[in-house]
Write a protein that holds these residues in place. Structure first.
Motif, PDB file in Angstrom:
ATOM      1  N   ALA A 143      42.341  69.042 -78.115  1.00 33.99           N
ATOM      2  CA  ALA A 143      43.068  70.248 -77.724  1.00 33.99           C
ATOM      3  C   ALA A 143      42.456  70.900 -76.493  1.00 33.99           C
ATOM      4  N   ASP A 144      41.139  70.810 -76.341  1.00 31.06           N
ATOM      5  CA  ASP A 144      40.485  71.452 -75.198  1.00 31.06           C
ATOM      6  C   ASP A 144      40.015  70.451 -74.143  1.00 31.06           C
ATOM      7  N   GLY A 145      40.357  69.176 -74.314  1.00 28.65           N
ATOM      8  CA  GLY A 145      39.987  68.161 -73.328  1.00 28.65           C
ATOM      9  C   GLY A 145      38.608  67.571 -73.521  1.00 28.65           C
ATOM     10  N   SER A 146      37.867  68.015 -74.537  1.00 28.35           N
ATOM     11  CA  SER A 146      36.512  67.506 -74.744  1.00 28.35           C
ATOM     12  C   SER A 146      36.543  66.139 -75.416  1.00 28.35           C
ATOM     13  N   ILE A 147      35.414  65.457 -75.348  1.00 30.59           N
ATOM     14  CA  ILE A 147      35.270  64.163 -76.015  1.00 30.59           C
ATOM     15  C   ILE A 147      34.888  64.433 -77.462  1.00 30.59           C
ATOM     16  N   ILE A 148      35.564  63.749 -78.368  1.00 27.54           N
ATOM     17  CA  ILE A 148      35.260  63.882 -79.792  1.00 27.54           C
ATOM     18  C   ILE A 148      34.859  62.507 -80.301  1.00 27.54           C
ATOM     19  N   GLU A 149      33.657  62.418 -80.836  1.00 25.16           N
ATOM     20  CA  GLU A 149      33.077  61.140 -81.242  1.00 25.16           C
ATOM     21  C   GLU A 149      33.715  60.589 -82.517  1.00 25.16           C
ATOM     22  N   LYS A 150      33.584  59.275 -82.658  1.00 29.87           N
ATOM     23  CA  LYS A 150      34.067  58.558 -83.838  1.00 29.87           C
ATOM     24  C   LYS A 150      33.409  59.125 -85.098  1.00 29.87           C
ATOM     25  N   ASP A 151      34.132  59.124 -86.201  1.00 28.46           N
ATOM     26  CA  ASP A 151      33.710  59.597 -87.522  1.00 28.46           C
ATOM     27  C   ASP A 151      33.606  61.122 -87.614  1.00 28.46           C
ATOM     28  N   THR A 152      34.076  61.845 -86.597  1.00 27.08           N
ATOM     29  CA  THR A 152      34.118  63.304 -86.656  1.00 27.08           C
ATOM     30  C   THR A 152      35.362  63.724 -87.438  1.00 27.08           C
ATOM     31  N   THR A 153      35.213  64.767 -88.241  1.00 26.40           N
ATOM     32  CA  THR A 153      36.374  65.321 -88.936  1.00 26.40           C
ATOM     33  C   THR A 153      37.030  66.328 -88.003  1.00 26.40           C
ATOM     34  N   VAL A 154      38.335  66.181 -87.822  1.00 28.93           N
ATOM     35  CA  VAL A 154      39.072  67.046 -86.912  1.00 28.93           C
ATOM     36  C   VAL A 154      40.235  67.711 -87.640  1.00 28.93           C
ATOM     37  N   LYS A 155      40.691  68.805 -87.057  1.00 29.78           N
ATOM     38  CA  LYS A 155      41.847  69.518 -87.589  1.00 29.78           C
ATOM     39  C   LYS A 155      43.007  69.303 -86.616  1.00 29.78           C
ATOM     40  N   ILE A 156      44.183  69.024 -87.151  1.00 29.14           N
ATOM     41  CA  ILE A 156      45.368  68.811 -86.313  1.00 29.14           C
ATOM     42  C   ILE A 156      45.956  70.179 -85.976  1.00 29.14           C
ATOM     43  N   VAL A 157      46.056  70.452 -84.665  1.00 28.02           N
ATOM     44  CA  VAL A 157      46.545  71.763 -84.218  1.00 28.02           C
ATOM     45  C   VAL A 157      47.901  71.690 -83.530  1.00 28.02           C
ATOM     46  N   GLY A 158      48.374  70.482 -83.246  1.00 24.80           N
ATOM     47  CA  GLY A 158      49.677  70.345 -82.600  1.00 24.80           C
ATOM     48  C   GLY A 158      50.115  68.904 -82.533  1.00 24.80           C
ATOM     49  N   ILE A 159      51.379  68.730 -82.177  1.00 20.46           N
ATOM     50  CA  ILE A 159      51.944  67.386 -82.042  1.00 20.46           C
ATOM     51  C   ILE A 159      52.795  67.362 -80.783  1.00 20.46           C
ATOM     52  N   ASN A 160      52.597  66.326 -79.976  1.00 14.56           N
ATOM     53  CA  ASN A 160      53.419  66.115 -78.793  1.00 14.56           C
ATOM     54  C   ASN A 160      53.985  64.709 -78.895  1.00 14.56           C
ATOM     55  N   SER A 161      55.243  64.607 -79.268  1.00 13.72           N
ATOM     56  CA  SER A 161      55.900  63.327 -79.526  1.00 13.72           C
ATOM     57  C   SER A 161      55.213  62.686 -80.721  1.00 13.72           C
ATOM     58  N   THR A 162      54.497  61.588 -80.517  1.00 14.62           N
ATOM     59  CA  THR A 162      53.780  60.940 -81.628  1.00 14.62           C
ATOM     60  C   THR A 162      52.271  61.069 -81.482  1.00 14.62           C
ATOM     61  N   ILE A 163      51.824  61.886 -80.548  1.00 18.59           N
ATOM     62  CA  ILE A 163      50.389  62.059 -80.290  1.00 18.59           C
ATOM     63  C   ILE A 163      49.921  63.367 -80.909  1.00 18.59           C
ATOM     64  N   LEU A 164      48.882  63.274 -81.733  1.00 23.59           N
ATOM     65  CA  LEU A 164      48.343  64.458 -82.395  1.00 23.59           C
ATOM     66  C   LEU A 164      47.349  65.165 -81.483  1.00 23.59           C
ATOM     67  N   GLU A 165      47.402  66.476 -81.471  1.00 21.46           N
ATOM     68  CA  GLU A 165      46.449  67.297 -80.723  1.00 21.46           C
ATOM     69  C   GLU A 165      45.457  67.830 -81.750  1.00 21.46           C
ATOM     70  N   VAL A 166      44.171  67.552 -81.527  1.00 16.62           N
ATOM     71  CA  VAL A 166      43.168  67.879 -82.541  1.00 16.62           C
ATOM     72  C   VAL A 166      42.008  68.663 -81.944  1.00 16.62           C
ATOM     73  N   LYS A 167      41.249  69.280 -82.838  1.00 16.14           N
ATOM     74  CA  LYS A 167      39.981  69.926 -82.454  1.00 16.14           C
ATOM     75  C   LYS A 167      39.006  69.690 -83.600  1.00 16.14           C
ATOM     76  N   PRO A 168      37.703  69.707 -83.314  1.00 16.12           N
ATOM     77  CA  PRO A 168      36.738  69.494 -84.384  1.00 16.12           C
ATOM     78  C   PRO A 168      36.948  70.522 -85.495  1.00 16.12           C
TER      79      PRO A 168
END
Length: 148
Positions: free
Chosen positions: A119-144
């Motif tokens: 959601a903010d353009g940052s890199i989020i590492e593998k195995d991180t738990t994220v929260k889904i904050v939006g959807i654009n077509s079929t792509i999920l927008e997430v944040k830690p």
């Protein structure tokens, strides 16, 4: 065919069209047609039927419709989200590091694998738990996810 039946047919058609369009605009005319049908059944002349139709239409548009639109908007927000929109607010696990510069990133939620962006353009590492904050077509927008 008597005027009563013509008004009733018009009312049914307008109610059906209202179900397809929404916004309560055609409902005003459907209810006004019912009023005119009642007037015709009671023996009113064409002028009385048209006046009844006009008065009910105007009353509905200026006094009832605004309240219905507010009510609808309020209750629409309370309706549960379904399908893809039902994912917003849920948590997922990053299975491929999310890096927008490399156009990479995938998350798994409920056994389904989705492409994801931060959601903010940052890199989020593998195995991180994220929260889904939006959807654009079929792509999920997430944040830690805040797991505190």
């Amino acid at each position: 065919m008597s005027a009563t039946y013509i008004w009733l047919i018009a009312s049914c058609v307008l109610f059906a069209l209202e179900m397809l369009t929404g916004g309560f605009a055609l409902m005003a005319f459907a209810l006004a047609s019912l009023c005119a049908a009642l007037g015709a059944a009671l023996g009113m002349g064409l002028e009385g039927q048209i006046i009844g139709f006009s008065v009910v239409s105007l009353l509905f548009f200026f006094f009832i419709r605004p309240f219905l639109l507010k009510w609808w908007k309020k209750h629409e927000k309370e309706a549960p989200h379904t399908n893809a929109m039902g994912l917003i607010g849920k948590t997922a696990r990053v299975v491929e590091t999310i890096d927008m510069s490399q156009r990479k990133g995938r998350v798994v939620i409920d056994g389904d694998n989705f492409m994801a962006v931060s959601a903010d353009g940052s890199i989020i590492e593998k195995d991180t738990t994220v929260k889904i904050v939006g959807i654009n077509s079929t792509i999920l927008e997430v944040k830690p996810a805040d797991l505190s």
